[in-house]
Design an enzyme around this catalytic site. Structure first.
Site, mmCIF file in Angstrom:
data_model
loop_
_atom_site.group_PDB
_atom_site.id
_atom_site.type_symbol
_atom_site.label_atom_id
_atom_site.label_comp_id
_atom_site.label_asym_id
_atom_site.label_seq_id
_atom_site.Cartn_x
_atom_site.Cartn_y
_atom_site.Cartn_z
ATOM 1 N N HIS A 235 0.824 -1.209 0.000
ATOM 2 C CA HIS A 235 0.000 0.000 0.000
ATOM 3 C C HIS A 235 0.856 1.257 0.000
ATOM 4 O O HIS A 235 0.607 2.200 0.763
ATOM 5 C CB HIS A 235 -0.942 -0.013 1.204
ATOM 6 C CG HIS A 235 -1.869 -1.179 1.241
ATOM 7 N ND1 HIS A 235 -2.557 -1.568 2.378
ATOM 8 C CD2 HIS A 235 -2.234 -2.057 0.268
ATOM 9 C CE1 HIS A 235 -3.295 -2.642 2.101
ATOM 10 N NE2 HIS A 235 -3.109 -2.949 0.837
ATOM 11 N N SER A 236 1.846 1.316 -0.849
ATOM 12 C CA SER A 236 2.781 2.440 -0.898
ATOM 13 C C SER A 236 2.106 3.690 -1.456
ATOM 14 O O SER A 236 1.412 3.630 -2.478
ATOM 15 C CB SER A 236 3.971 2.080 -1.780
ATOM 16 O OG SER A 236 4.589 0.893 -1.333
#
Length: 602
Positions: free
Chosen positions: A535-536
């Site tokens: 989930h960058s």
């Protein structure tokens, strides 16, 4: 040299949403998408939801494995963070888990970070526009005519059902929430988790198949795969095109001759949390000392580029399951009999191939007793961030009908996992270039995990909450020991497997009492075991320039013209969800903004 109206540097989820919307609105627009990865059309690994685990294999070419700096905060490890490397980006390889941010997350974007037009009330029509919600009719925050289908998937496993059943009996502080993705509530158990899966066909609801491949008749929409953008070209302060080279992941010996494409109207950088900041830096936009170090002439000294990197810190704790458990383990291992059992059901939207193993979970907030457990390290974070935002959860806890570790070393059997991840870690990192000239060079990447004590406290709390549910589920046959803390032999918390006396815990049994030594063991375990959640975000933040911003509320890069960033990297702060929904919403919002500037109506 080829010429276009708009060039997209990157072909991930948001880029494909924007290009698809614009192409449909004006087929005469000449659009170019440059994507480092390859096409995904009708490939089983991309359209069959249960194949998502294949993209994590070390040999996978559909994701980029971004290797972080070694850090003593995570036991001296280098965290490896995958990011999508194919048309559609994460939408084509993710876990298909349908989760949405809290309403206050988007409200913060407008109020705290000064971005008019980005509050939840502004974005809700776009969230609805994206989807066809097949789960239940007439839900006010869901859409029913969008291109992407949302359903319960092909089945509901007994693992998920038992998780909810046990939780309802042992957690009297929290009840059920009718719609865990309704945006405005949390701290209740979801009846069943929704999925980005078409309930009628069983296919993944990715972006390319629903925004791009539907327009193959449009010859003005050009997609070039296997191309990596080197830099943006400027005439004065106006972006006029890009330079790009061949990607070297699939073809290590590919010719590196630089090609150029011109853009008469706009250059859109949309290469994700890793790609977008590094394209900007190679183009001379970034922090002065970083650019000079690698020999890049500074065009715009913009210190926020590549900073504010955020992710979710996740641990999936594995348990040995009974033969009666309905799990994806055999599918993940490629067992021919198991695949044959389900493959004929898949086109009907049924069975485990049309499933992701994630059936049940909760976005959880602490009670008064939990706050004592979280301790002083978390107190300031609670008071300054969570206490007055009741829709913001602290942690997600949920069941997965499979083992999510390295299946090449785990004994072949049935497992389930109960995972937990911090929704808003304090710890942050960065992504920067290591070469001013090589577009294929690896990044200078520091995930920054667990650099703040509050994040340790949250994960410790998560382990305890998850384990109390897991050990009471009927399918429980033991702890898978390599995936648990190393407690002392005399500890009440000692993990046990089938061979060392594990037994199902009665629902009414007391919770484990952890000693200070046990807490240290959990903390050490989390350091060694915590992973990325894929989930960058945040590395080209949409906020004021003086506050470390990279783009304004119209997604324009500061101090230049005709250049926008339009992907998950623009998030100024984290969101309490898997990031696909947010990426789609950014794409839809960007499409509206660009259409307005072009005089088009979507």
């Amino acid at each position: 040299m080829s010429s276009y109206d708009i060039i997209f540097a990157g072909g991930g989820a948001a880029a494909c949403v924007i290009a698809g919307r614009l192409a449909a609105a004006d087929p005469s627009l000449k659009l170019l998408i440059l994507e480092a990865g390859e096409h995904t059309k009708d490939l089983p690994a991309h359209v069959q939801p249960a194949r998502y685990f294949s993209h994590l294999a070390p040999t996978s070419k559909t994701v980029t494995f971004n290797v972080g700096k070694k850090s003593d905060k995570i036991g001296g490890r280098s965290l490896v963070t995958p990011s999508g490397r194919c048309l559609g980006g994460g939408s084509s390889v993710n876990f298909t888990m349908y989760t949405r941010a809290a309403a206050s997350d988007y409200d913060d974007w407008e109020k705290t970070f000064k971005n008019p037009g980005w509050a939840c009330q502004d974005l809700l029509p776009l969230l609805k526009k994206t989807e066809t919600y097949q789960v239940e009719a007439d839900k006010p925050t869901h859409g029913y005519s969008g291109p992407l289908k949302v359903s319960l998937g092909g089945t509901v496993t007994n693992v998920g059902k038992q998780f909810l059943d046990v939780a309802s009996k042992i957690d009297k502080d929290r009840g059920k929430i009718d719609d865990v993705n309704g945006l405005y509530k949390c701290d209740g158990y979801g009846v069943i988790i929704d999925r980005w899966i078409d309930g009628e066909t069983g296919r993944r609801s990715d972006v390319p198949h629903h925004y791009i491949y539907t327009q193959e008749h449009n010859k003005n929409l050009v997609i070039k795969t296997g191309k990596r953008v080197k830099r943006v070209i400027f005439e004065g302060d106006k972006a006029t095109g890009v330079e790009f080279v061949n990607d070297t992941v699939l073809r290590p010996d590919a010719d590196q001759t630089v090609e150029t494409a011109k853009a008469s109207k706009l250059v859109v950088v949309s290469a994700g949390a890793f790609g977008s900041p590094t394209i900007l830096e190679r183009s001379g936009i970034g922090r002065q000392d970083i650019l000079k170090k690698v020999g890049v002439d500074v065009k715009v000294d913009l210190p926020g580029v590549g900073e504010n990197y955020q992710d979710h810190n996740v641990c999936f704790i594995p348990y040995q399951a009974s033969e009666e458990a309905e799990t994806l383990d055999a599918v993940f291992r490629g067992d021919p009999e198991e695949n044959a059992k389900w493959i004929d059901l898949w086109p009907q939207g049924k069975g485990l191939i049309a499933h992701n193993g994630l059936d049940a979970g909760i976005k959880m907030r602490p009670t008064a007793a939990d706050l004592k457990e979280l301790g002083p390290a978390f107190e300031n974070r609670w008071k300054t961030y969570f206490e007055n935002a009741p829709d913001k959860p602290v942690i997600w806890v949920g069941a997965v009908s499979s083992y999510l570790g390295d299946i090449s070393i785990a004994p072949a059997r049935k497992y389930y996992s109960v995972g937990y991840f911090t929704q808003y870690p304090i710890s942050k990192g960065y992504v920067h270039i290591t070469s001013g000239d090589d577009a294929n060079a690896s990044h200078d990447f520091d995930p920054g995990f667990l650099s703040d004590p509050a994040d340790h406290a949250t994960l410790r709390w998560g382990y305890k909450k998850a384990r109390e549910i897991a050990r009471r589920m009927e399918v429980y046959r033991g702890d898978y020991l390599p995936g648990h803390p190393k407690f002392s032999p005399n500890s009440a918390a000692l993990a046990k497997d089938e061979t060392t006396g594990a037994s199902l815990t009665a629902v009414e049994a007391p919770f484990i009492e952890y000693s200070a030594e046990d807490d240290k063991a959990i903390e050490e375990f989390n350091k060694q075991f915590v992973q990325t959640a894929w989930h960058s975000l945040g590395t080209c933040s949409m906020k004021p320039r003086e506050d470390g911003g990279v783009v304004d509320s119209r997604l324009n890069v500061y101090d230049v013209k005709n250049l926008k960033v339009t992907d998950i990297s623009i998030c100024p702060a984290n969101v309490a969800a898997n990031t696909y929904s947010t990426a789609l919403t950014i794409g839809e919002k960007a499409a509206v903004i660009i259409a307005e500037e072009l005089g088009l109506k979507l």
